[in-house]
Design an enzyme around this catalytic site. Structure first.
Site, PDB file in Angstrom:
ATOM      1  N   CYS A   2       0.930  -1.108   0.006  1.00 44.70           N
ATOM      2  CA  CYS A   2      -0.004   0.016  -0.014  1.00 44.70           C
ATOM      3  C   CYS A   2       0.858   1.166   0.045  1.00 44.70           C
ATOM      4  CB  CYS A   2      -1.162   0.120   1.304  1.00 44.70           C
ATOM      5  SG  CYS A   2      -1.941  -1.488   1.444  1.00 44.70           S
ATOM      6  N   ARG A  27       2.140   1.195  -5.940  1.00 46.45           N
ATOM      7  CA  ARG A  27       2.451   0.122  -5.022  1.00 46.45           C
ATOM      8  C   ARG A  27       0.832  -0.489  -4.664  1.00 46.45           C
ATOM      9  NH1 ARG A  27       6.589   1.465  -1.555  1.00 46.45           N
ATOM     10  NH2 ARG A  27       5.847   0.154   0.070  1.00 46.45           N
ATOM     11  N   TRP A  75      -3.527  -2.107  -1.522  1.00 46.82           N
ATOM     12  CA  TRP A  75      -3.376  -3.321  -2.238  1.00 46.82           C
ATOM     13  C   TRP A  75      -3.955  -4.289  -1.135  1.00 46.82           C
ATOM     14  CZ3 TRP A  75      -0.669  -7.926  -1.286  1.00 46.82           C
ATOM     15  CH2 TRP A  75      -0.764  -8.968  -2.603  1.00 46.82           C
ATOM     16  N   ASN A 100       0.185   0.239   5.985  1.00 48.63           N
ATOM     17  CA  ASN A 100       0.694  -0.460   4.957  1.00 48.63           C
ATOM     18  C   ASN A 100       1.521  -1.676   5.577  1.00 48.63           C
ATOM     19  OD1 ASN A 100       2.218  -1.551   2.739  1.00 48.63           O
ATOM     20  ND2 ASN A 100       4.202  -0.178   2.702  1.00 48.63           N
ATOM     21  N   GLY A 101       0.886  -2.894   5.527  1.00 50.29           N
ATOM     22  CA  GLY A 101       1.643  -4.096   6.066  1.00 50.29           C
ATOM     23  C   GLY A 101       0.662  -5.156   6.324  1.00 50.29           C
ATOM     24  N   GLU A 489      12.106 -14.735 -17.823  1.00 53.18           N
ATOM     25  CA  GLU A 489      11.626 -13.319 -17.572  1.00 53.18           C
ATOM     26  C   GLU A 489      10.510 -12.877 -18.930  1.00 53.18           C
ATOM     27  OE1 GLU A 489      11.670 -11.219 -15.478  1.00 53.18           O
ATOM     28  OE2 GLU A 489      11.476  -9.468 -16.419  1.00 53.18           O
ATOM     29  N   LYS A 493       6.917 -11.521 -18.072  1.00 49.59           N
ATOM     30  CA  LYS A 493       6.446 -10.177 -18.430  1.00 49.59           C
ATOM     31  C   LYS A 493       4.798 -10.384 -19.095  1.00 49.59           C
ATOM     32  CE  LYS A 493       8.265  -8.334 -16.599  1.00 49.59           C
ATOM     33  NZ  LYS A 493       9.326  -8.283 -15.885  1.00 49.59           N
ATOM     34  N   GLU A 496       2.000 -11.476 -16.697  1.00 47.06           N
ATOM     35  CA  GLU A 496       1.530 -10.352 -15.857  1.00 47.06           C
ATOM     36  C   GLU A 496       1.004  -9.240 -16.360  1.00 47.06           C
ATOM     37  OE1 GLU A 496       4.704  -8.587 -13.351  1.00 47.06           O
ATOM     38  OE2 GLU A 496       5.967  -8.608 -14.819  1.00 47.06           O
ATOM     39  N   HIS A 512      10.529 -33.784 -22.896  1.00 50.35           N
ATOM     40  CA  HIS A 512      10.283 -34.543 -21.491  1.00 50.35           C
ATOM     41  C   HIS A 512       8.874 -33.883 -20.966  1.00 50.35           C
ATOM     42  CE1 HIS A 512      14.405 -35.885 -21.557  1.00 50.35           C
ATOM     43  NE2 HIS A 512      14.696 -34.799 -21.942  1.00 50.35           N
ATOM     44  N   LYS A 611       3.594  -3.089  -7.127  1.00 47.80           N
ATOM     45  CA  LYS A 611       5.133  -2.777  -7.373  1.00 47.80           C
ATOM     46  C   LYS A 611       6.064  -3.430  -6.371  1.00 47.80           C
ATOM     47  CE  LYS A 611       8.546  -1.347  -9.887  1.00 47.80           C
ATOM     48  NZ  LYS A 611       8.859  -2.239 -11.140  1.00 47.80           N
TER      49      LYS A 611
HETATM   50  C1  F6R Z   1       8.025  -8.484 -12.368  1.00 44.85           C
HETATM   51  C2  F6R Z   1       8.241  -7.654 -10.954  1.00 44.85           C
HETATM   52  C3  F6R Z   1       8.385  -8.471  -9.682  1.00 44.85           C
HETATM   53  C4  F6R Z   1       9.678  -8.032  -8.924  1.00 44.85           C
HETATM   54  C5  F6R Z   1       9.436  -8.740  -7.338  1.00 44.85           C
HETATM   55  C6  F6R Z   1      10.859  -8.535  -6.646  1.00 44.85           C
HETATM   56  O1  F6R Z   1       7.773  -7.555 -13.254  1.00 44.85           O
HETATM   57  O2  F6R Z   1       8.307  -6.722 -10.980  1.00 44.85           O
HETATM   58  O3  F6R Z   1       8.489  -9.979 -10.140  1.00 44.85           O
HETATM   59  O4  F6R Z   1      10.875  -8.205  -9.369  1.00 44.85           O
HETATM   60  O5  F6R Z   1       8.314  -8.581  -6.835  1.00 44.85           O
HETATM   61  O6  F6R Z   1      10.659  -7.142  -6.300  1.00 44.85           O
HETATM   62  P1  F6R Z   1      12.194  -6.304  -6.093  1.00 44.85           P
HETATM   63  O7  F6R Z   1      13.007  -6.554  -7.080  1.00 44.85           O
HETATM   64  O8  F6R Z   1      11.729  -4.898  -5.777  1.00 44.85           O
HETATM   65  O9  F6R Z   1      12.695  -7.155  -4.832  1.00 44.85           O
END
Ligand code: F6R
Length: 616
Positions: A2, A27, A75, A100-101, A489, A493, A496, A512, A611
């Protein structure tokens, strides 16, 4: 997860709170709210489910004005994302809290507070905080003292901001496991989960440490540490312009951030490489001595940062000859780990606040104090003021600048650059690099921003390829060697931001099991630099074509892969094989971006995500 904003000033602060929320929306974005003490001394609140834009409209319809206030973007963890559960939460009509938490003992507190006569109107864990504070305020008569009295009873993770109609001269706050920063103005002060929210009003910040309690008045701030002792924290001046939170000419933050990669990679290299060598001291003054003792590397991270660590494992073992283990933080933190002798513990994180990564670091540090524990900890991180950096022995900051799009892009490529620098530094200090490798790769790194620019020039071709995915529900990504994590990766992407189910496999694993999934409805994306594995990869691609699978191949011009029936080839600029994972990431980022745009999803704020994952 949040976002919190707070302000105390001589002017109306509602617009400042709202702008702060917009900048924090990455966030969390399932509801938003603001509480302001109005000129008549009454706490007034507006809350809306959905995005900050909904709250903005509510404030247009029914404006609020005041000089003290708090705001929140949520969130959801406990309770559905509806208006009733949106913050700020009130106790009576004179006390408001944003949080937040997660409060882990909320059920026990709820029962106790109900016994004291408090009625609960939401399903959130946060509501116990505001009633507990109300109860303590009744006992102590002072908001700061009430917060100090309440904190020992709260178990879990929290960043909190509190205001009271009875004490309009202050905003009080505390953090444990969730970040908070105070923004210092002239005759006015602010609070937020991230300094980004306050760059519109100040460039001077004081970061709260774990367990700190803050009393923020218009003209001064007072801080107490986790032992209750008055404490001073350093003021940090931020130099980068506030425009970083602006999309500029781009339609989405994600596209802007993809395009920033040549520049931020360049910045990440600045001051870290000399004529023909990596500057080991860039990792800190003790780095050279410490690195000389390293016999093993343990990497821990989450999500995209984990994928960066997976690439690094290939580099560390192949180039520097150092054994390397990597694990996702959420698993590592709860596992009884056998520490390899003389291990460097490396965390990778964009935010530096990811709860699982931080917890893993704290466990590792506890082990470091034991006989045979970790040698030292190193954080590869994008936020210099983050908990991860502050709690690690060494750090190398990626210079990606603020990343607003929830899907990580430029943070990933700058992490890869930092990890290649680490590989070269460790290899050099320990004597594990082959002759000439350091000078050769430093030269290649110097050219990398230009190569990345060339890869971005393929934007329109990738946009066209994205059309193949508009109607698809599943995709496979394949890669071999260090391109396998790049494929992972790419799949992350795509899922998500476009919500298309995507899986990544090492290409050799196809037969396999996953080959059973391949048919005309399952596009298979692969990255094919021209290296010693390309012939093997070509055989895997034949296996796909033989089952009617459609291939999208990003390949080196000289890899010998041709366009044809069922094979959509995108030629990539030639690059040194070691740096290929960095370059080949870019078309995969663009691919997901354009697929998401075609599908009309919310690219910068995909559903259910946030994020900075500061909860478990
Ligand atoms: C995907 C993404 C997440 C972050 C993960 C770790 O696009 O952004 O998978 O990589 O939540 O976040 P950080 O790097 O801030 O520890």
């Amino acid at each position: 997860m949040c976002g919190i904003v707070g302000a105390i000033a001589e002017r109306n602060i509602t617009a400042i709170l709202l702008e702060g929320l917009k900048r924090l929306e990455y966030r969390g974005y399932d509801s938003a709210g603001v509480a302001v003490l109005d000129e008549a001394g009454r706490l007034q609140r507006r809350r809306r489910s959905g995005k900050v834009a909904e709250l903005e409209q509510a404030l247009k319809d029914e404006p609020l004005a005041g000089r003290l206030g708090i705001a929140h973007t949520r969130w959801a963890t406990h309770g559905a994302p509806c208006e009733r559960n949106a913050h700020p939460h009130f106790s009576g009509d004179g006390l408001a809290v944003v949080h937040n938490g997660i409060i882990e003992n909320h059920e026990e507190l709820r029962t106790r507070l109900k016994g004291l006569g408090y009625a609960f109107v939401s399903d959130t864990d946060t509501e116990v905080i505001v009633h507990l504070l109300h109860h303590k305020l009744k006992e102590t008569g002072d908001l700061t003292t009430a917060l100090k009295a309440a904190v020992p009873e709260l178990h879990g993770a929290y960043g909190l901001a509190v205001i009271s109609a009875d004490q309009p001269d202050r905003l009080v706050a505390t953090r444990s496991g969730s970040p908070l920063v105070i923004g210092l103005g002239i005759g006015e002060n602010f609070l937020a989960s991230d300094q980004l929210a306050l760059r519109q009003v100040t460039d001077r910040f004081v970061y709260l440490e774990e367990g700190d309690i803050a009393e923020i008045r218009r003209d001064r701030i007072s801080l107490w540490d986790n032992a209750g002792q008055p404490v001073q924290r350093e003021t940090v001046q931020y130099h980068e312009g506030a425009e970083a939170a602006d999309k500029g000419e781009y339609r989405h933050f994600m596209l802007k951030e993809i395009y920033e990669q040549p520049k931020v990679v360049q910045r990440t290299l600045e001051g870290r490489i000399g004529q023909e060598q990596v500057l080991v001291q860039a990792f800190g003054p003790q780095a050279a001595d410490l690195f000389a003792k390293v016999k093993n590397v343990q990497i821990v991270a989450c999500g995209t940062s984990y994928h960066a660590g997976m690439v690094a494992r290939y580099w560390l073992e192949a180039l520097a000859g150092i054994p390397c283990q990597i694990e996702v933080a959420s698993e590592f933190r709860y596992r009884k780990v056998v520490v390899q002798p003389d291990s460097l513990f490396v965390t990778i994180s964009q935010s530096g606040e990811t709860a699982d990564t931080l917890a893993a670091l704290r466990n590792a540090k506890a082990r470091s104090r034991e006989e045979g524990g970790y040698l030292a900890s190193l954080a590869i991180c994008n936020v210099g003021t983050s908990s991860l950096v502050r709690e690690s022995d060494l750090c190398l900051l990626t210079q990606a600048g603020p990343e607003i799009g929830v899907a990580s892009t430029k943070a990933f490529t700058t992490q890869l650059v930092a990890l290649l620098l680490l590989t070269l530094a460790l290899g050099k200090v320990r004597g594990g690099l082959e002759e000439g490798v350091e000078a050769e790769l430093v030269e290649e790194l110097r050219r990398l921003p230009t190569r990345l620019g060339e890869a971005l020039a393929m934007d329109k071709t990738v946009e066209k390829v994205a059309e193949l995915f508009a109607e698809k529900h599943h995709t496979l990504f394949l890669g071999r060697g260090a391109q396998y994590p790049v494929a992972m990766e790419g799949a992350l992407k795509l899922k998500e931001i476009s919500y298309i189910h995507a899986e990544a496999y090492p290409a050799g694993e196809l037969k396999h099991g996953p080959l059973a999934l391949v048919d005309a409805d399952m596009p298979v994306v692969t990255v094919a630099p021209n290296n010693e594995l390309v012939e093997k990869l070509k055989s895997n691609l034949q296996e796909v074509r033989a089952r009617g699978g459609e291939l999208i191949v990003f390949a080196d011009e000289e890899a010998g892969i041709e366009n044809g029936e069922g094979t959509h080839l995108v030629n990539m600029p030639h690059i040194h094989d070691v740096l290929a994972p960095i370059l080949y990431t870019l078309p995969l980022q663009l691919l997901s971006y354009y697929v998401a745009v075609l599908k009309g999803t919310d690219v910068d704020q995909p559903r259910n995500l946030a994020k900075s994952v500061t909860v478990e």
